[in-house]
Design a protein around this motif. Structure first.
Motif, PDB file in Angstrom:
ATOM      1  N   TYR A 197      13.194 -15.635  14.686  1.00 51.02           N
ATOM      2  CA  TYR A 197      13.890 -16.851  15.109  1.00 51.02           C
ATOM      3  C   TYR A 197      13.091 -17.449  16.260  1.00 51.02           C
ATOM      4  O   TYR A 197      12.962 -16.835  17.325  1.00 51.02           O
ATOM      5  N   LEU A 198      12.539 -18.616  16.043  1.00 52.62           N
ATOM      6  CA  LEU A 198      11.620 -19.228  16.991  1.00 52.62           C
ATOM      7  C   LEU A 198      12.394 -19.980  18.074  1.00 52.62           C
ATOM      8  O   LEU A 198      13.100 -20.957  17.791  1.00 52.62           O
ATOM      9  N   VAL A 199      12.274 -19.505  19.298  1.00 44.98           N
ATOM     10  CA  VAL A 199      12.948 -20.116  20.448  1.00 44.98           C
ATOM     11  C   VAL A 199      11.913 -20.910  21.233  1.00 44.98           C
ATOM     12  O   VAL A 199      10.878 -20.370  21.642  1.00 44.98           O
ATOM     13  N   GLU A 200      12.196 -22.181  21.457  1.00 44.38           N
ATOM     14  CA  GLU A 200      11.228 -23.009  22.155  1.00 44.38           C
ATOM     15  C   GLU A 200      11.232 -22.712  23.654  1.00 44.38           C
ATOM     16  O   GLU A 200      12.254 -22.838  24.325  1.00 44.38           O
ATOM     17  N   THR A 201      10.061 -22.293  24.164  1.00 45.35           N
ATOM     18  CA  THR A 201       9.901 -22.066  25.598  1.00 45.35           C
ATOM     19  C   THR A 201       8.836 -22.994  26.189  1.00 45.35           C
ATOM     20  O   THR A 201       8.575 -22.939  27.395  1.00 45.35           O
ATOM     21  N   ALA A 202       8.238 -23.819  25.364  1.00 47.54           N
ATOM     22  CA  ALA A 202       7.208 -24.743  25.845  1.00 47.54           C
ATOM     23  C   ALA A 202       7.153 -25.940  24.905  1.00 47.54           C
ATOM     24  O   ALA A 202       7.524 -25.848  23.732  1.00 47.54           O
ATOM     25  N   GLU A 203       6.686 -27.053  25.441  1.00 47.89           N
ATOM     26  CA  GLU A 203       6.459 -28.222  24.595  1.00 47.89           C
ATOM     27  C   GLU A 203       5.308 -29.036  25.173  1.00 47.89           C
ATOM     28  O   GLU A 203       5.074 -29.060  26.382  1.00 47.89           O
ATOM     29  N   LYS A 204       4.588 -29.682  24.284  1.00 49.64           N
ATOM     30  CA  LYS A 204       3.442 -30.470  24.702  1.00 49.64           C
ATOM     31  C   LYS A 204       3.889 -31.718  25.465  1.00 49.64           C
ATOM     32  O   LYS A 204       4.990 -32.225  25.265  1.00 49.64           O
ATOM     33  N   GLY A 205       3.011 -32.161  26.359  1.00 48.45           N
ATOM     34  CA  GLY A 205       3.249 -33.424  27.036  1.00 48.45           C
ATOM     35  C   GLY A 205       2.789 -34.577  26.173  1.00 48.45           C
ATOM     36  O   GLY A 205       2.159 -34.383  25.125  1.00 48.45           O
ATOM     37  N   MET A 206       3.081 -35.795  26.607  1.00 50.91           N
ATOM     38  CA  MET A 206       2.753 -36.940  25.761  1.00 50.91           C
ATOM     39  C   MET A 206       2.127 -38.078  26.550  1.00 50.91           C
ATOM     40  O   MET A 206       2.439 -38.315  27.720  1.00 50.91           O
ATOM     41  N   HIS A 207       1.213 -38.734  25.869  1.00 52.35           N
ATOM     42  CA  HIS A 207       0.689 -40.034  26.287  1.00 52.35           C
ATOM     43  C   HIS A 207       0.722 -40.931  25.053  1.00 52.35           C
ATOM     44  O   HIS A 207      -0.184 -40.891  24.227  1.00 52.35           O
ATOM     45  N   TRP A 208       1.809 -41.700  24.928  1.00 51.37           N
ATOM     46  CA  TRP A 208       1.834 -42.743  23.906  1.00 51.37           C
ATOM     47  C   TRP A 208       1.108 -43.934  24.512  1.00 51.37           C
ATOM     48  O   TRP A 208       1.508 -44.438  25.569  1.00 51.37           O
TER      49      TRP A 208
END
Length: 441
Positions: A197-208
């Protein structure tokens, strides 16, 4: 929920499917320019469902039609730090002609609830409502205070939802130290003895970002060595074809170690093609967490076929790994070259936290109680969530919207895709897990 329904002992599992269907039927399409129907109706629906069981929800409208709902549940021990459960009610647009079942029908077919938002993320909104309503009806307080936030505008960066609340109403989150939200807690079946079960502990930043090239306008029949369209298209093509270097972050390293153990094979981050092939649909979600990325998404120039325009523009969805923003921007400028001007349309930070602590233990405990072969593992989300806004308040955020999924279901492919749907059994599983999770957290 009527008094009669309460007397009959209606549970969260009983009503979660209807809650999900009703939420899907509220068109909350977010076009990013206020042209959608708005989230006000969804905010009022959520507020009504919470008020029915004795809570006192508040609706906050940051712009006409752009509304969020927040409520607080008193816990057994108010001295403990509070927990935030957040979800967004807006969805990306959908073209009904492309769908098997109408995207705003909430139809049940093939054991699933179909519709835009079924996995992103009205499923979690419905599970949260179902659990909270059940606990309030039965008088079961959580161990600590819980803040509920059902938010507008996540699909366009959260400016009129989470960011507005954090900036203008931070007191709503007083005492909150941890949070759970979307895109985590879903299953990946390795074999008959193990389900991750994949638990999100990180996410990428964004530059739109918007890219602009100025050139020399002129007649389309004339030779022109300063054509803005040509210059921009060459730069965009370089960017779109660029092979970004592998960068293994703490979270990705932990995920690869867990996956290596599960598959019984050592994984080489520099040669992941064979491994990703074994991951089915989630490979698209995992593969891009090994690198920064920049995807050209829009082009614009000109107004007549025989006129060379003086300017051309493009839009790019740029995502960077935690700790690699400076490298990403430097690489970007080198690839684009000196003729291309870039400006952010929307930018936000990357996030990363450790996979440890009481909250993580509660996730594993709750999952194992409902699925004996469950193992919670950390992973990085290639996109972004409202967690970025709540991190500004010092809140430690996780993605945990538990779903036990059939191995053949292309879960990752349904985010912003056609024929989005969530298994009925998965919704009921999520209710049971969330209920246990609250007790253990």
């Amino acid at each position: 929920m009527s008094e009669t329904d309460t007397a009959k002992g209606v549970t969260g599992e009983d009503e979660v499917v209807d809650l999900c269907r009703e939420l899907i039927r509220i068109d909350t399409s977010n076009y990013g320019d206020h042209s959608g129907p708005g989230e006000r109706k969804a905010a009022e629906y959520v507020a009504e469902k919470l008020a029915e069981v004795g809570l006192e929800p508040q609706i906050f409208e940051s712009h006409p039609g752009r509304a969020s709902t927040v409520a607080r549940i008193e816990g057994e021990d108010p001295s403990r730090p509070a927990l935030l459960i957040h979800g967004h009610t807006d969805v990306v647009p959908a073209n009904a002609d492309d769908w098997t079942h109408h995207p705003f029908s909430g139809e049940i077919a093939d054991g699933c609830v179909w519709g835009r938002g079924a996995v992103d993320m009205k499923d979690m909104d419905a599970m949260t409502l179902a659990v909270v309503r059940d606990r309030m009806r039965s008088g079961r307080k959580p161990p600590r205070d819980i803040v509920l936030a059902f938010l507008a505008d996540e699909e366009a960066g959260g400016t009129y939802g989470a960011k507005h609340l954090v900036r203008e109403h931070p007191g709503l989150f007083e005492g909150v130290t941890e949070a759970i939200g979307e895109v985590g807690g879903f299953s990946f079946t390795v074999n008959e003895k193990l389900r991750l079960y994949l638990v999100e502990t990180a996410e990428k930043g964004m530059h739109w970002m918007r890219l602009t090239v100025d050139g020399t306008a002129g007649h389309g029949s004339m030779t022109n060595d300063d054509n803005a369209i040509t210059e921009l298209c060459e730069a965009v093509a370089r960017l779109g074809r660029h092979k970004w270097p592998v960068r293994v972050t703490k979270t990705v390293r932990a995920f690869l170690d867990e996956l290596s153990d599960a598959l019984g094979t050592e994984l080489d981050p520099e040669n992941m093609d064979e491994t990703l092939a074994k991951l089915g649909g989630i490979a698209r979600m995992i593969g891009t967490t090994l690198r920064n990325s920049a995807a050209p998404t829009q082009l614009g120039a000109g107004y007549k076929v025989n006129v060379i325009p003086g300017q051309a523009t493009a839009h790019v969805d740029g995502r960077f790994l935690p700790g690699y923003e400076e490298e990403f921007l430097a690489d970007l400028d080198r690839i684009l070259g000196p003729r291309v001007r870039r400006e952010d349309v929307h930018a936000d930070k990357a996030l990363e936290t450790d996979f440890d602590g009481r909250l993580v233990d509660a996730m594993q405990t709750a999952l194992s109680a409902e699925d004996p072969i469950a193992r919670a593992v950390p992973y990085m989300l290639s996109g972004g969530t409202d967690a970025k806004s709540f991190d500004d308040l010092g809140i430690r955020c996780f993605g945990f919207a538990p779903l036990k999924l059939p191995p053949e279901l292309d879960f990752a492919g349904m985010f912003h895709g056609v024929d989005e749907r969530v298994p009925v059994d998965g919704l009921k599983f999520g209710v049971r897990v969330l209920d246990r999770f609250l007790d253990a957290s």
